[in-house]
Design a protein around this motif. Structure first.
Motif, mmCIF file in Angstrom:
data_model
loop_
_atom_site.group_PDB
_atom_site.id
_atom_site.type_symbol
_atom_site.label_atom_id
_atom_site.label_comp_id
_atom_site.label_asym_id
_atom_site.label_seq_id
_atom_site.Cartn_x
_atom_site.Cartn_y
_atom_site.Cartn_z
ATOM 1 N N ARG A 100 0.803 -1.159 0.004
ATOM 2 C CA ARG A 100 0.183 -0.175 0.058
ATOM 3 C C ARG A 100 0.807 1.192 0.021
ATOM 4 N NH1 ARG A 100 -2.507 -0.781 5.953
ATOM 5 N NH2 ARG A 100 -0.421 -0.165 7.186
ATOM 6 N N GLN A 101 0.202 2.260 -0.550
ATOM 7 C CA GLN A 101 0.982 3.476 -0.471
ATOM 8 C C GLN A 101 0.083 4.728 -0.203
ATOM 9 O OE1 GLN A 101 3.191 4.238 -4.459
ATOM 10 N NE2 GLN A 101 4.339 5.707 -3.358
ATOM 11 N N ALA A 102 0.522 5.398 0.801
ATOM 12 C CA ALA A 102 -0.561 6.368 1.291
ATOM 13 C C ALA A 102 0.251 7.774 0.641
ATOM 14 C CB ALA A 102 -0.306 6.850 2.739
ATOM 15 N N PRO A 103 -0.467 8.794 0.413
ATOM 16 C CA PRO A 103 0.053 9.877 -0.061
ATOM 17 C C PRO A 103 1.263 10.592 0.686
ATOM 18 C CG PRO A 103 -2.140 10.342 0.121
ATOM 19 C CD PRO A 103 -2.116 8.959 0.676
ATOM 20 N N GLY A 104 2.263 10.856 -0.225
ATOM 21 C CA GLY A 104 3.688 11.560 0.485
ATOM 22 C C GLY A 104 4.461 10.309 0.987
ATOM 23 N N LYS A 105 4.020 9.071 0.860
ATOM 24 C CA LYS A 105 4.826 8.226 1.572
ATOM 25 C C LYS A 105 5.230 7.033 0.481
ATOM 26 C CE LYS A 105 2.616 8.412 6.126
ATOM 27 N NZ LYS A 105 2.217 7.534 7.183
ATOM 28 N N ASP A 139 -4.901 2.856 7.709
ATOM 29 C CA ASP A 139 -5.274 1.959 6.583
ATOM 30 C C ASP A 139 -5.278 2.450 5.384
ATOM 31 O OD1 ASP A 139 -6.669 -0.530 8.895
ATOM 32 O OD2 ASP A 139 -4.536 -0.384 8.379
ATOM 33 N N THR A 140 -5.924 3.920 5.425
ATOM 34 C CA THR A 140 -6.204 4.453 3.986
ATOM 35 C C THR A 140 -4.896 4.520 3.107
ATOM 36 O OG1 THR A 140 -7.912 5.831 5.141
ATOM 37 C CG2 THR A 140 -6.846 6.850 3.093
ATOM 38 N N ALA A 141 -5.087 4.161 2.021
ATOM 39 C CA ALA A 141 -4.023 4.091 0.769
ATOM 40 C C ALA A 141 -4.507 3.481 -0.186
ATOM 41 C CB ALA A 141 -2.758 3.425 1.504
ATOM 42 N N VAL A 142 -3.570 3.465 -1.222
ATOM 43 C CA VAL A 142 -3.873 2.824 -2.642
ATOM 44 C C VAL A 142 -3.045 1.615 -2.083
ATOM 45 C CG1 VAL A 142 -3.422 2.629 -4.995
ATOM 46 C CG2 VAL A 142 -3.853 4.834 -4.015
ATOM 47 N N TYR A 162 -1.906 -2.193 -3.783
ATOM 48 C CA TYR A 162 -1.411 -2.849 -4.637
ATOM 49 C C TYR A 162 -1.246 -4.227 -4.740
ATOM 50 C CZ TYR A 162 -0.163 1.864 -6.449
ATOM 51 O OH TYR A 162 -0.427 2.967 -6.749
ATOM 52 N N CYS A 163 -1.804 -5.141 -5.585
ATOM 53 C CA CYS A 163 -1.190 -6.652 -5.441
ATOM 54 C C CYS A 163 -0.222 -6.772 -6.315
ATOM 55 C CB CYS A 163 -2.429 -7.467 -5.836
ATOM 56 S SG CYS A 163 -2.844 -7.368 -7.728
ATOM 57 N N ALA A 164 0.755 -7.642 -6.048
ATOM 58 C CA ALA A 164 1.882 -8.061 -6.800
ATOM 59 C C ALA A 164 2.329 -9.559 -6.902
ATOM 60 C CB ALA A 164 3.086 -7.161 -6.109
ATOM 61 N N GLY A 191 -0.405 -5.086 -9.961
ATOM 62 C CA GLY A 191 -1.719 -4.381 -10.133
ATOM 63 C C GLY A 191 -2.113 -3.147 -10.367
ATOM 64 N N GLN A 192 -3.051 -2.800 -10.779
ATOM 65 C CA GLN A 192 -3.232 -1.141 -11.096
ATOM 66 C C GLN A 192 -3.643 -0.406 -10.102
ATOM 67 O OE1 GLN A 192 -5.737 -3.228 -11.417
ATOM 68 N NE2 GLN A 192 -7.686 -2.459 -11.079
ATOM 69 N N GLY A 193 -3.801 -0.782 -8.718
ATOM 70 C CA GLY A 193 -3.908 -0.052 -7.511
ATOM 71 C C GLY A 193 -5.420 0.036 -7.393
ATOM 72 N N THR A 194 -5.744 0.057 -5.924
ATOM 73 C CA THR A 194 -7.076 0.376 -5.647
ATOM 74 C C THR A 194 -7.121 1.115 -4.332
ATOM 75 O OG1 THR A 194 -7.832 -1.835 -6.379
ATOM 76 C CG2 THR A 194 -9.258 -0.692 -4.992
ATOM 77 N N GLN A 195 -7.891 2.195 -4.484
ATOM 78 C CA GLN A 195 -7.832 3.179 -3.166
ATOM 79 C C GLN A 195 -8.906 2.456 -2.122
ATOM 80 O OE1 GLN A 195 -6.667 6.378 -2.734
ATOM 81 N NE2 GLN A 195 -7.162 6.183 -0.746
ATOM 82 N N ILE A 196 -8.181 2.482 -1.142
ATOM 83 C CA ILE A 196 -9.129 2.415 0.259
ATOM 84 C C ILE A 196 -9.075 3.690 1.207
ATOM 85 C CG2 ILE A 196 -9.173 0.828 2.155
ATOM 86 C CD1 ILE A 196 -9.627 -0.678 -0.154
#
Length: 122
Positions: free
Chosen positions: A38-43, A90-93, A95-97, A113-118
C-alpha cells in the motif's frame, strides 16, 4: 508475462471490513509469490502481506497482523486480501503483486496490479 487486475476497495468506516481481489492472467499463478502493498500520499510503498507457493508460507506487516488475511486460489489464478477492523491509518492505494521470490520489498515482485483506493473514515 503476468497481468494483474484488481477489484474491490472503496470507502468504509473505521472498524469495518473490505475485501480486495486480484486476478491474474497470462501465466499460472501457482508458482509465484504474491503480495499486497500500500502507498499513502507522500509516503513510500509499504509491505502489507505476502504468500509464497508453499502452504502456510505467509507474512504480514505488524501493523495489519491479526486484522488482515491474505489468501490465494490457484485454480482461479486469484489472490485476496480480507481486511477487518479497518483503521483510518489503513487509508492508502493498495497494490497486488506477483513475483518469483517471497519478500517484503517491492523489488521482490515483477508484476503489479493497477492499484485500488481504500479510504477509512473515522
Amino acid at each position: 508475462q503476468v497481468q494483474l487486475v484488481q477489484s474491490g476497495g472503496g470507502l468504509v468506516q473505521a472498524g469495518g471490513s473490505l475485501r480486495l481481489s486480484c486476478a491474474a492472467s497470462g501465466r499460472s499463478f501457482s508458482t509465484y509469490a504474491v503480495g499486497w502493498f500500500r502507498q499513502a500520499p507522500g509516503k513510500e510503498r509499504e509491505f502489507v502481506a505476502a504468500d509464497g507457493w508453499t502452504v502456510g508460507d505467509t507474512m504480514y506487516d505488524a501493523s495489519v497482523k491479526g486484522r488482515f488475511t491474505i489468501s490465494r486460489d490457484n485454480a482461479h489464478n486469484s489472490v485476496y486480501l480480507q481486511m477487518n477492523s479497518l483503521k483510518p491509518e489503513d487509508t492508502a492505494v493498495y497494490y497486488c503483486a506477483a513475483g518469483g521470490a517471497l519478500g517484503r520489498r517491492p523489488l521482490h515482485y515483477n508484476y503489479w496490479g493497477q492499484g485500488t483506493q481504500i479510504t477509512v473514515s473515522s
